[in-house]
Design an enzyme around this catalytic site. Structure first.
Site, mmCIF file in Angstrom:
data_model
loop_
_atom_site.group_PDB
_atom_site.id
_atom_site.type_symbol
_atom_site.label_atom_id
_atom_site.label_comp_id
_atom_site.label_asym_id
_atom_site.label_seq_id
_atom_site.Cartn_x
_atom_site.Cartn_y
_atom_site.Cartn_z
ATOM 1 N N PHE A 6 0.846 -1.184 0.000
ATOM 2 C CA PHE A 6 0.000 0.000 0.000
ATOM 3 C C PHE A 6 0.889 1.244 0.000
ATOM 4 O O PHE A 6 1.831 1.335 0.792
ATOM 5 C CB PHE A 6 -0.925 -0.005 1.214
ATOM 6 C CG PHE A 6 -2.076 0.946 1.078
ATOM 7 C CD1 PHE A 6 -3.094 0.690 0.183
ATOM 8 C CD2 PHE A 6 -2.127 2.111 1.823
ATOM 9 C CE1 PHE A 6 -4.160 1.567 0.039
ATOM 10 C CE2 PHE A 6 -3.186 2.992 1.682
ATOM 11 C CZ PHE A 6 -4.202 2.731 0.789
ATOM 12 N N ASP A 36 1.490 -5.521 7.267
ATOM 13 C CA ASP A 36 0.298 -4.692 7.215
ATOM 14 C C ASP A 36 -0.888 -5.636 7.018
ATOM 15 O O ASP A 36 -1.001 -6.298 5.985
ATOM 16 C CB ASP A 36 0.385 -3.678 6.075
ATOM 17 C CG ASP A 36 -0.742 -2.650 6.113
ATOM 18 O OD1 ASP A 36 -1.837 -2.998 6.586
ATOM 19 O OD2 ASP A 36 -0.528 -1.510 5.656
ATOM 20 N N TYR A 80 -11.619 -0.623 10.076
ATOM 21 C CA TYR A 80 -12.849 -0.155 9.428
ATOM 22 C C TYR A 80 -13.191 -0.915 8.155
ATOM 23 O O TYR A 80 -14.191 -0.619 7.513
ATOM 24 C CB TYR A 80 -12.768 1.349 9.119
ATOM 25 C CG TYR A 80 -11.506 1.829 8.439
ATOM 26 C CD1 TYR A 80 -11.299 1.626 7.083
ATOM 27 C CD2 TYR A 80 -10.535 2.503 9.157
ATOM 28 C CE1 TYR A 80 -10.157 2.076 6.455
ATOM 29 C CE2 TYR A 80 -9.381 2.964 8.550
ATOM 30 C CZ TYR A 80 -9.198 2.753 7.201
ATOM 31 O OH TYR A 80 -8.050 3.199 6.585
ATOM 32 N N LYS A 81 -12.411 -1.919 7.786
ATOM 33 C CA LYS A 81 -12.736 -2.735 6.622
ATOM 34 C C LYS A 81 -13.557 -3.939 7.075
ATOM 35 O O LYS A 81 -14.732 -3.820 7.386
ATOM 36 C CB LYS A 81 -11.455 -3.147 5.903
ATOM 37 C CG LYS A 81 -10.685 -1.984 5.260
ATOM 38 C CD LYS A 81 -9.437 -2.468 4.577
ATOM 39 C CE LYS A 81 -8.720 -1.422 3.761
ATOM 40 N NZ LYS A 81 -8.423 -0.152 4.418
ATOM 41 N N ARG A 134 -12.443 -3.610 -8.073
ATOM 42 C CA ARG A 134 -12.318 -4.543 -6.954
ATOM 43 C C ARG A 134 -13.709 -4.920 -6.445
ATOM 44 O O ARG A 134 -14.526 -4.059 -6.157
ATOM 45 C CB ARG A 134 -11.515 -3.927 -5.806
ATOM 46 C CG ARG A 134 -10.067 -3.690 -6.093
ATOM 47 C CD ARG A 134 -9.269 -3.452 -4.823
ATOM 48 N NE ARG A 134 -9.895 -2.462 -3.939
ATOM 49 C CZ ARG A 134 -9.390 -2.117 -2.744
ATOM 50 N NH1 ARG A 134 -8.284 -2.675 -2.305
ATOM 51 N NH2 ARG A 134 -10.000 -1.199 -2.004
#
Length: 425
Positions: free
Chosen positions: A127, A206, A231-232, A385
Site C-alpha cells: 500500500f 500490514d 474499518y474494513k 475490486r
C-alpha cells in the site's frame, strides 16, 4: 436451462445452505449491493445503540467520571478482542491512532533497534502510504539507509524466491502487506517470517486487508510486528482507530518515537521527565478517541461469534463462485482476472480488469434505469475490486453483480460517463 440460469440456481442453493446467513441481519442493509467492505465495512446495528449510550449517558450525564468508570479500560478491552482475530495475546496489541502512524512507530522502532543494518525491503504491491512512511524515515532520520522495492512481474504477486533473493545480513526490516490491496495476493506469513529471520531481519506486516477476512496467526507464524485497520472487514466505522502488534519479547527492546503522556509509566503524575511503560502501552501516544474506539467492538464481536475459520470458508466459497462467474460471463467480453485463482493465495476480494474499468465502475454505482445500485471500488489503472464480506454478502448478490456488469458492457452504458475522476472511487 441455460448455463446462466444454472449459475443463478447455484447461487440460490448456496445461500440456502449458508450457515452464516443470519449474521446479515445484524447489519444495516439497504437496497444497494455492497461489495466494498474491503474499504469500509457496513454498520452493525448494535453500534448505533452503543454510540447513543456513550454520547447520551457516559458523556452526556456522567461526563469526566466516565474516564474511571468506562473509558480508561476501553483500549485494552478492544485490543483483547482484536488479538483473538489476529492470533495474538491480548497484551501484544495496542489499539489507537491511525494505521499510518502506527506503521511509522513500528518501522522507526525496528530500524533503531537494528541500527547496524541499513537495508529496508518492501515490494511494489504494498500500500503506497507504507512506502511513503519508509521514504520519509530515510529522508528525515535514517539517511544512511536504502529502500529496496521488489518489482512484481505481473502486478499480482511476488514470489517467495524473489523475497529470499532480496534478503541479506544487511537487511534491518522487511515489510509487506499480508494481503495485497489491488490483487488480493496473500503471502505465506510463516514462510516469509522464517526467511527474514534466517537473515536476522525483522518483519513488519500490514494486516489491513487481512484482519477479519482471513485467518491470521501472528504468534504461530513467528511474527515480529504488525499493523492493521479496523474499518474494513472488522466493521469499526469510518476512520476507526487502527491497531499494532509487537511480539511480547520485543516490547521492552523497541522504542516508540512518539513520546506521549499515555505511554508514560505514570501519566497522571504529570512529571516533566519521560519514562516509557514496559508493556505494549509504550506504543500509545495521546488520549484515546473514545467514540470511534468504542464503535469497533460491535463489529469484532460479530466476527468472533461467527468464527474466523467459518468466515474464511465462506469467503473462499464466495470468491470461487465469483471467479466461476467471471470466467463464464465476463472473460468472453474482454475482462481479465487480476487476482490469484488459487484460494490459498488470495484474500477476500477479487480484482477484474477492463480497458473501460473506471467508467464501468461508475455505471455500477449510478444506474439510469431500474438496475440495482452496486458499489464496488476502483484502483488505477483499470481494476474493479469486488470485495466479499462473508458476514453480510450473499451468493445471489454476487450473481446479480456479474450480470449487471455484463449488461453495462454489452449495452455500452458506460459511455455516458466522461473520463473525469471522482476523488473517492
Amino acid at each position: 436451462m441455460s448455463h446462466q440460469d444454472e449459475l443463478q440456481k447455484k447461487a440460490l442453493e448456496l445461500d440456502k445452505k449458508d450457515k452464516l446467513a443470519h449474521f446479515r441481519e445484524q447489519f444495516e442493509i439497504g437496497e444497494e449491493i455492497y461489495l466494498d467492505g474491503n474499504s469500509l465495512g457496513r454498520l452493525p446495528k448494535k453500534t448505533v445503540g452503543l454510540i447513543s449510550e456513550i454520547t447520551q449517558i457516559q458523556w452526556g450525564k456522567r461526563l469526566i467520571r466516565s474516564w474511571n468508570e468506562h473509558w480508561m479500560e476501553l483500549p485494552s478491552k478492544v485490543a483483547a478482542k482484536i488479538a483473538q482475530v489476529v492470533g495474538a495475546q491480548a497484551d501484544e496489541i495496542f489499539v489507537g491512532d491511525s494505521t499510518s502512524i502506527n506503521f511509522y512507530k513500528l518501522a522507526f522502532a525496528a530500524l533503531k533497534f537494528q541500527e547496524t543494518k541499513t537495508r529496508i525491503i518492501t515490494d511494489s504491491l504494498n500500500f503506497p502510504t507504507d512506502i511513503y512512511v519508509l521514504q520519509g524515515l530515510i529522508e528525515q532520520q535514517f539517511k544512511n539507509h536504502s529502500l529496496t522495492i521488489i518489482q512484481s512481474a505481473d502486478e499480482q504477486r511476488i514470489s517467495d524466491e524473489a523475497i529470499s533473493n532480496a534478503l541479506d545480513n544487511e537487511t534491518a526490516l522487511l515489510t509487506l502487506s499480508h494481503v495485497v490491496f489491488k490483487s488480493a495476493y496473500m503471502y505465506d506469513m510463516h514462510k516469509i517470517n522464517h526467511l527474514a529471520h534466517q537473515n536476522g531481519a525483522l518483519v513488519l506486516w500490514d494486516l489491513s486487508h487481512s484482519a477479519g477476512a482471513v485467518e491470521v496467526n501472528l504468534n504461530e507464524s513467528g511474527a515480529d510486528l504488525a499493523v492493521g485497520c479496523t474499518y474494513k472487514y472488522l466493521n469499526g466505522g469510518p476512520g476507526a482507530p487502527a491497531f499494532l502488534y509487537v511480539r511480547k519479547d520485543l516490547q521492552e527492546k523497541l522504542h516508540n518515537p512518539i513520546w506521549g503522556w499515555f505511554s508514560h509509566q505514570k501519566p497522571f503524575d504529570f512529571t516533566l521527565n519521560y519514562e516509557a511503560k514496559a508493556d505494549i502501552q509504550r506504543f500509545s501516544a495521546g488520549t484515546p478517541s473514545v467514540l470511534s474506539l468504542a464503535a469497533i467492538a460491535s463489529g469484532i464481536d460479530i466476527s468472533l461469534e461467527a468464527g474466523m475459520k467459518n468466515l474464511r470458508e465462506k469467503s473462499v466459497s464466495q470468491t470461487n463462485y465469483l471467479i466461476e462467474l467471471i470466467e463464464n460471463l465476463l472473460t468472453p467480453i474482454g475482462f481479465t482476472i487480476a487476482s490469484p485463482t488459487n484460494s490459498n493465495e488470495r484474500g477476500s476480494h477479487i480484482s477484474i480488469q477492463h480497458p473501460e474499468g473506471y467508467r464501468i465502475n461508475r455505471a455500477m454505482i449510478e444506474p439510469t434505469n431500474d438496475s440495482p445500485v452496486i458499489i464496488p471500488d476502483f484502483r488505477p489503472p483499470n481494476n474493479i475490486r469486488l470485495g466479499i464480506a462473508p458476514l453480510y454478502n450473499t451468493f445471489e448478490e454476487i450473481f446479480r453483480t456479474i450480470i449487471r456488469i455484463k449488461t453495462i458492457v454489452e449495452t455500452r452504458e458506460f459511455e455516458r460517463f466522461g473520463g473525469e475522476r471522482l476523488e473517492v472511487v
